[in-house]
Design an enzyme around this catalytic site. Structure first.
Site, PDB file in Angstrom:
ATOM      1  N   LEU A 120     -76.507  47.338  92.539  1.00 57.05           N
ATOM      2  CA  LEU A 120     -77.769  46.862  92.002  1.00 57.05           C
ATOM      3  C   LEU A 120     -78.256  45.813  92.982  1.00 57.05           C
ATOM      4  O   LEU A 120     -77.487  44.929  93.371  1.00 57.05           O
ATOM      5  CB  LEU A 120     -77.590  46.243  90.606  1.00 57.05           C
ATOM      6  CG  LEU A 120     -77.368  47.215  89.436  1.00 57.05           C
ATOM      7  CD1 LEU A 120     -77.077  46.436  88.158  1.00 57.05           C
ATOM      8  CD2 LEU A 120     -78.562  48.135  89.236  1.00 57.05           C
ATOM      9  N   ASP A 121     -79.502  45.887  93.411  1.00 56.83           N
ATOM     10  CA  ASP A 121     -79.965  44.951  94.428  1.00 56.83           C
ATOM     11  C   ASP A 121     -80.120  43.539  93.858  1.00 56.83           C
ATOM     12  O   ASP A 121     -79.936  43.304  92.662  1.00 56.83           O
ATOM     13  CB  ASP A 121     -81.242  45.446  95.117  1.00 56.83           C
ATOM     14  CG  ASP A 121     -82.434  45.542  94.181  1.00 56.83           C
ATOM     15  OD1 ASP A 121     -82.518  44.750  93.229  1.00 56.83           O
ATOM     16  OD2 ASP A 121     -83.301  46.408  94.408  1.00 56.83           O
ATOM     17  N   LEU A 122     -80.462  42.611  94.716  1.00 54.20           N
ATOM     18  CA  LEU A 122     -80.492  41.191  94.371  1.00 54.20           C
ATOM     19  C   LEU A 122     -81.302  40.904  93.119  1.00 54.20           C
ATOM     20  O   LEU A 122     -80.876  40.135  92.243  1.00 54.20           O
ATOM     21  CB  LEU A 122     -81.057  40.391  95.551  1.00 54.20           C
ATOM     22  CG  LEU A 122     -81.202  38.877  95.363  1.00 54.20           C
ATOM     23  CD1 LEU A 122     -79.839  38.218  95.267  1.00 54.20           C
ATOM     24  CD2 LEU A 122     -82.012  38.282  96.512  1.00 54.20           C
ATOM     25  N   ASN A 123     -82.468  41.526  92.996  1.00 53.00           N
ATOM     26  CA  ASN A 123     -83.367  41.213  91.889  1.00 53.00           C
ATOM     27  C   ASN A 123     -83.265  42.184  90.722  1.00 53.00           C
ATOM     28  O   ASN A 123     -84.092  42.144  89.809  1.00 53.00           O
ATOM     29  CB  ASN A 123     -84.812  41.163  92.405  1.00 53.00           C
ATOM     30  CG  ASN A 123     -85.026  39.986  93.328  1.00 53.00           C
ATOM     31  OD1 ASN A 123     -84.575  38.877  93.053  1.00 53.00           O
ATOM     32  ND2 ASN A 123     -85.696  40.214  94.453  1.00 53.00           N
ATOM     33  N   SER A 124     -82.268  43.059  90.746  1.00 51.81           N
ATOM     34  CA  SER A 124     -82.024  43.964  89.628  1.00 51.81           C
ATOM     35  C   SER A 124     -80.896  43.412  88.769  1.00 51.81           C
ATOM     36  O   SER A 124     -80.063  42.636  89.234  1.00 51.81           O
ATOM     37  CB  SER A 124     -81.681  45.365  90.135  1.00 51.81           C
ATOM     38  OG  SER A 124     -82.756  45.912  90.874  1.00 51.81           O
TER      39      SER A 124
END
Length: 271
Positions: A120-124
């Site tokens: 999951l990316d940084l802002n997810s």
């Protein structure tokens, strides 16, 4: 204890007969993924029966002595799987060059070495599966698994179900083909649309890119489910182990309780 530098690397041909690939064995011990293990082997970090090997094309059998970086390879623990609620602002990685918080900064103490299944990316935020077993990680990440990943998305802009329905047959953006995505408009909250989205193979930043293509700017992305495993009411930064019975039922495994005792490999290493 002997170290890798005590012996010149020996090229070992793949052995015949029953056994398993050396990289798979290392991955099952929870040290790393199979791909990482293959790289370690090529770097001369692995010994089998006191010989440094430089090819992953080797099958190993029970009773053989395996060492990584001069240390005895631990016995393979039964595969374990955990559900973790990843918060926003946390990287799914072991370290960050500019000091941003990582997954391992947020996990509570006392856990085994765990590896994330996918990213999951940084802002997810939302559900992230973690496992101690490199082979299980690989299995869960393979596209052929075909498990649906379900998301709840908040995006700025105007849309409707007809527009979102364009994603159901797949879409190509700047030469990149994205598979079918089921998307449904749930409600509007001010200028933001809440959308549920389901897909079977998520490419890097796929949801953000396809919605941007439709004129929507994602400002919140929450993963609710990964196949049969649900985020549910798990609190942010909360972590819970998937029961062994559920793991067996969902994956067709036959995981037994941990062994009562280990082999005498440690004593062989001294000798």
């Amino acid at each position: 204890m002997a170290t890798a530098s005590d012996h010149k690397p020996a090229s070992v041909e793949g052995s015949k007969g029953s056994g398993e690939r050396i990289a798979k064995r290392i991955a099952r011990a929870g040290l790393c993924s199979r791909r990482e293990a293959e790289a370690w082997i090529k770097d001369g970090r692995v010994k089998v029966d006191n010989r440094v090997i430089n090819s992953p094309a080797l099958d190993v059998r029970a009773g053989q002595l395996i060492m990584v970086d001069g240390r005895l390879l631990p016995e393979a623990e039964p595969p374990r799987l955990f559900r973790y609620h990843k918060p926003r602002g946390v990287l799914t990685t072991a370290r960050d060059e500019i000091g941003r918080p990582t997954l391992y900064d947020t996990l509570p103490p006392g856990l085994p070495r765990l590896m994330p299944v996918g990213r999951l990316d940084l802002n997810s935020e939302g559900l992230l599966l973690l496992t101690n077993d490199g082979e299980l990680k690989r299995r869960l990440e393979l596209p052929v698994t075909g498990w649906v990943r379900r998301y709840k998305v908040r995006a700025y802009g105007l849309t409707d179900d007809q527009t979102l329905g364009r994603l159901a047959k797949g879409i190509a953006i700047e030469g990149v083909a994205y598979g079918p995505i089921e998307a449904r408009l749930e409600r509007y909250q001010g200028d933001n649309a809440w959308i549920t989205m389901s897909l079977r193979e998520g490419k890097n930043r796929e949801i953000r890119r396809v919605l941007d293509y439709l004129g929507l700017s994602v400002n919140r992305l929450i993963r609710l489910a990964y196949g049969p495993f649900q985020l549910g009411a798990l609190a942010k930064r909360g972590i819970e182990e998937v029961p062994r019975k559920v793991l067996n039922d969902q994956l067709g495994l036959n995981i037994e309780s941990p062994h009562r005792a280990r082999t005498s490999a440690a004593s062989r290493a001294k000798g």
